[in-house]
Scaffold this motif. Structure first.
Motif, PDB file in Angstrom:
ATOM      1  N   VAL A  17       0.851  -1.192   0.000  1.00 55.03           N
ATOM      2  CA  VAL A  17       0.000   0.000   0.000  1.00 55.03           C
ATOM      3  C   VAL A  17       0.885   1.239   0.000  1.00 55.03           C
ATOM      4  O   VAL A  17       1.796   1.362   0.830  1.00 55.03           O
ATOM      5  CB  VAL A  17      -0.920   0.011   1.237  1.00 55.03           C
ATOM      6  N   TYR A  18       0.647   2.145  -0.932  1.00 49.54           N
ATOM      7  CA  TYR A  18       1.387   3.401  -1.002  1.00 49.54           C
ATOM      8  C   TYR A  18       0.544   4.522  -0.402  1.00 49.54           C
ATOM      9  O   TYR A  18      -0.669   4.594  -0.620  1.00 49.54           O
ATOM     10  CB  TYR A  18       1.707   3.753  -2.458  1.00 49.54           C
ATOM     11  N   TYR A  19       1.189   5.399   0.345  1.00 47.02           N
ATOM     12  CA  TYR A  19       0.519   6.562   0.900  1.00 47.02           C
ATOM     13  C   TYR A  19       1.118   7.831   0.331  1.00 47.02           C
ATOM     14  O   TYR A  19       2.351   7.935   0.163  1.00 47.02           O
ATOM     15  CB  TYR A  19       0.658   6.598   2.428  1.00 47.02           C
ATOM     16  N   ILE A  22       0.453  13.733   3.805  1.00 50.22           N
ATOM     17  CA  ILE A  22      -0.656  13.951   4.742  1.00 50.22           C
ATOM     18  C   ILE A  22      -1.540  15.070   4.203  1.00 50.22           C
ATOM     19  O   ILE A  22      -1.050  16.115   3.766  1.00 50.22           O
ATOM     20  CB  ILE A  22      -0.109  14.298   6.137  1.00 50.22           C
ATOM     21  N   ASN A  23      -2.851  14.850   4.237  1.00 47.16           N
ATOM     22  CA  ASN A  23      -3.776  15.772   3.571  1.00 47.16           C
ATOM     23  C   ASN A  23      -3.881  17.133   4.235  1.00 47.16           C
ATOM     24  O   ASN A  23      -4.080  18.146   3.562  1.00 47.16           O
ATOM     25  CB  ASN A  23      -5.172  15.148   3.508  1.00 47.16           C
ATOM     26  N   THR A  59      -4.852  13.535  13.090  1.00 48.11           N
ATOM     27  CA  THR A  59      -4.851  13.190  11.673  1.00 48.11           C
ATOM     28  C   THR A  59      -4.260  14.320  10.838  1.00 48.11           C
ATOM     29  O   THR A  59      -4.505  14.394   9.631  1.00 48.11           O
ATOM     30  CB  THR A  59      -6.283  12.851  11.209  1.00 48.11           C
ATOM     31  N   ASP A  90      -1.248  10.415  13.461  1.00 43.76           N
ATOM     32  CA  ASP A  90      -1.901   9.109  13.593  1.00 43.76           C
ATOM     33  C   ASP A  90      -1.802   8.512  14.994  1.00 43.76           C
ATOM     34  O   ASP A  90      -2.271   7.407  15.216  1.00 43.76           O
ATOM     35  CB  ASP A  90      -1.361   8.106  12.567  1.00 43.76           C
TER      36      ASP A  90
END
Length: 203
Positions: A17-19, A22-23, A59, A90
């Motif tokens: 899984v690639y991230y 941070i939004n 978050t 997180d």
């Protein structure tokens, strides 16, 4: 896997899984409400009449150092608690909130909590700020009652206490004898109380 001729090999399944980045720079979320709540996995903590427990999460990319938590029963009293700490992205924190009266309130009984003002700034993503859960009320007992305890053959392991929602111990007992019945007369002021019996042997 073992083949018919006796050889063996491993069959591996995996996911990668690639991230992305941070939004949001400043974003706090209300992760869960442990109490009050009728959700079955949280039965160990419920029902309550005292301190609610919630889980908050950072978050956002910026370290979360403080925020406000507003909470209470829908249609009833509300309270706001200013939390301070040090949460990186997180990370979560379990927060025990000061007591707020859950009754009287609207039916069906619903508890609501909301986080705001992370690091004293506007929250950049509001969709994860609040949560509502159903809750059950605690039983009402007379102010004067009797606790009857029948011990086993390892009574030295047993103890119990009664505390109010501020953590003040009103009654506690330990040092019991084996195979004996105890009757403890208790008289409490009106209020919210937690009764706990413990076994050092955990059996």
């Amino acid at each position: 896997y073992i083949s018919p001729n006796g050889g063996s090999n491993y069959i591996v399944g995996s996911n990668l899984v690639y991230y992305g980045p941070i939004n949001f720079a400043v974003d706090a979320s209300l992760d869960n409400i442990l109490a009050p709540n009728t959700y079955a996995p949280f039965n160990r903590f419920n029902p309550i009449c005292g301190k609610p427990q919630v889980v908050i999460r950072n978050t956002g990319a910026t370290v979360l150092t403080d925020l406000d938590i507003t909470y209470g029963a829908v249609g009833g009293a509300t309270n706001t608690y200013h939390w301070t700490g040090n949460l990186y992205f997180d990370d979560t924190a379990l927060v025990s909130l000061p007591s707020v009266s859950l009754l009287p309130c609207s039916k069906p009984y619903t508890f609501r909590a909301r986080v705001s003002n992370p690091n004293g700034l506007p929250d950049q993503y509001s969709a994860n700020d609040s949560m509502s859960v159903p809750f059950a009320t605690v039983p009402n007992y007379p102010a004067k009652f009797v606790i009857q305890l029948q011990t086993n053959n390892a009574a030295w392991e047993d103890s119990y206490f009664i505390e109010d929602d501020a953590g003040h111990i009103y009654d506690s007992k330990s040092g019991f004898a084996n195979s004996k019945t105890y009757k403890d007369n208790v008289s409490l002021p009106n209020g919210c109380y937690h009764f706990e019996i413990d076994d050092a042997g955990k059996d």
